[in-house]
Design a protein around this motif. Structure first.
Motif, PDB file in Angstrom:
ATOM      1  N   ASN A  38       0.840  -1.136  -0.126  1.00  0.00           N
ATOM      2  CA  ASN A  38      -0.081   0.199  -0.157  1.00  0.00           C
ATOM      3  C   ASN A  38       0.719   1.406   0.023  1.00  0.00           C
ATOM      4  N   THR A  40       3.275   1.661  -2.351  1.00  0.00           N
ATOM      5  CA  THR A  40       3.912   1.591  -3.690  1.00  0.00           C
ATOM      6  C   THR A  40       4.197   2.860  -4.332  1.00  0.00           C
ATOM      7  N   TYR A 175      -3.930  -4.777  -2.964  1.00  0.00           N
ATOM      8  CA  TYR A 175      -2.685  -4.298  -2.341  1.00  0.00           C
ATOM      9  C   TYR A 175      -2.239  -4.669  -1.032  1.00  0.00           C
ATOM     10  N   ALA A 252       2.134  -5.076  -7.160  1.00  0.00           N
ATOM     11  CA  ALA A 252       1.561  -4.908  -5.778  1.00  0.00           C
ATOM     12  C   ALA A 252       0.335  -5.503  -5.650  1.00  0.00           C
ATOM     13  N   THR A 253      -0.380  -6.088  -6.819  1.00  0.00           N
ATOM     14  CA  THR A 253      -1.537  -6.862  -6.647  1.00  0.00           C
ATOM     15  C   THR A 253      -1.469  -8.246  -6.482  1.00  0.00           C
TER      16      THR A 253
END
Length: 446
Positions: A38, A40, A175, A252-253
């Motif tokens: 989170n 990122t 995230y 991130a995902t």
């Protein structure tokens, strides 16, 4: 006076993007995204500064100075000769070119080889094909705009966009939480991650390639060449920001679904397997190979053009052959040994490259005064060289201990404060010297 057309400007910009965008650029952003979670986009702001901002400024600084040697010569001629040679040798045949040939194989081919296939033979065949294509592309620098701008780069961009869009239709997840240094200082960590792409040094190499590419489109006026170089740098930088953002989002995902990985290549492998299944491995191998190929071509071309200026008895095409053969040989002999020697050298000269670019951009502010250049580079070089020596186990005792107390030294940025101090000190000296000169002139007039 002919200016670069909009179509040609786009093609040159695409070529410059592809020169910058190698395998390292492909794997750093997704790994950053996975690790930063989170945080990122805070990290990516820092990453953009060093992975996009400085490389673009490097192209601008080299264009405005009429070449890397001319820029470095503002310190002094001896420094220009040594520094320019180190830049081309380290980022070229000493590291960049062999790595460009072996990295896509290690990341995207070797993991999928059957046990019955010899990895040594497979690497030889892969690098033979890879460097043969790179050799053909590098033989005609004036045709790079068409070959890379019209074919290779659009193909690479389409493939990366396909991966991103496909992932949107099959979301990996949300995230996750930031980990490690990304939790404590996401901006600084992102800044340092961009520093590791080494694109700032590459920018100093690619300046001559862009200049020749622009002139090949019929632009001869030096001011127009500089202006077009700046525009191409800005457009290529904008493209890098977009692609880096896509890759960081994918990383991130992926964190919540797959957990932590050791590097960005593993992160991308997980993403590709989830989104595309088994065909994802082929697609990833193609993306890696294209990214490395375009960078290798840029390095071979720029280094060959530089070496021609040192020894005109050896023509450009022969230098291309020498560099391709030596790079292929080194790629097959083991890149680990090359990295042990080359990485400390790169870490020593990278801060110097950054400050030389900053000085080149700010040149008019202090009227190109050699004292400013000299003191800034001197203070930067002392700290960065001591740091690089420490990385290979050479401790200089009191000097190393003293420098280790500098802010951000443990993060590889200990040179930053001394560099700024040298710049300010040089500026003060230049003002004092200028005032003294005017005083003497007034006294003589009286």
């Amino acid at each position: 006076m002919k200016n670069l057309s909009k179509k040609d400007l786009v093609l040159v910009s695409l070529m410059l993007f592809s020169l910058f965008f190698g395998a390292g650029n492909l794997i750093f952003p997704p790994f950053l995204g996975q690790s930063a979670g989170n945080s990122t986009w805070i990290s990516m702001v820092g990453f953009f500064i060093t992975a996009v901002g400085f490389p673009v400024l490097g192209v601008v600084a080299v264009a405005k100075s009429g070449g890397l040697f001319n820029l470095a010569k503002r310190v002094n001629s001896a420094f220009a000769a040594v520094f320019t040679a180190l830049i081309y040798l380290s980022i070229g045949p000493g590291l960049g070119m062999p790595r460009a040939g072996s990295l896509p194989f290690e990341m995207a081919v070797a993991p999928y080889l059957p046990d019955s296939v010899s990895k040594t033979l497979a690497l030889f065949l892969f690098t033979l094909v890879f460097f043969s294509v790179a050799y053909w592309l590098s033989l005609s620098p004036s045709k790079l705009v068409d070959r890379m701008g019209k074919v290779l780069t659009p193909t690479l961009l389409i493939l990366i966009s396909l991966i991103f869009i496909s992932a949107l239709f099959r979301p990996l997840g949300s995230y996750g939480d930031a980990t490690g240094e990304y939790l404590a200082s996401p901006f600084v960590k992102g800044f340092l991650d961009g520093y590791l792409t080494m694109d700032t040094i590459a920018a100093l190499n690619f300046g001559i390639v862009i200049s020749i590419a622009i002139k090949s489109r019929g632009v001869d006026d030096e001011k127009s060449v500089i202006s077009s170089s700046i525009k191409a740098g800005v457009i290529a930088g904008a493209l890098l920001v977009v692609i880096y953002s896509m890759l960081a989002h994918l990383g991130a995902t992926s964190g919540g679904r797959f957990g932590a990985t050791e590097n960005g290549a593993q992160t991308l492998t997980n993403v590709m397997a989830y989104v595309f299944g088994k065909p994802g491995a082929i697609l990833l191998a193609l993306v890696f190979t294209l990214a490395c190929l375009t960078t290798a071509v840029g390095l071979i071309t720029s280094c060959s053009q530089y070496f021609v200026t040192l020894s005109k008895k050896i023509p450009y095409k022969n230098w291309v052959r020498i560099l391709v053969l030596s790079s292929m040989t080194l790629a097959n002999m083991g890149l680990t040994k090359i990295l042990v020697i080359s990485v400390p050298i790169l870490n020593a000269i990278y801060p110097i490259a950054i400050m030389l670019i900053v000085l080149g951009i700010l040149n008019n502010l202090f009227k190109g005064n050699s004292t400013v250049y000299g003191l800034t580079i001197l203070f930067t070089a002392i700290v960065s060289i001591v740091d690089a020596l420490g990385q290979v186990g050479i401790n200089l005792g009191f000097v190393t201990n003293m420098f280790s107390k500098l802010p951000l030294y443990s993060q590889g940025l200990g040179w930053l404060l001394p560099a700024l101090f040298g710049m300010v000190l040089g500026f003060i000296f230049s003002l004092v010297k200028e005032k003294s000169t005017y005083t003497k002139l007034d006294a003589n007039l009286d």
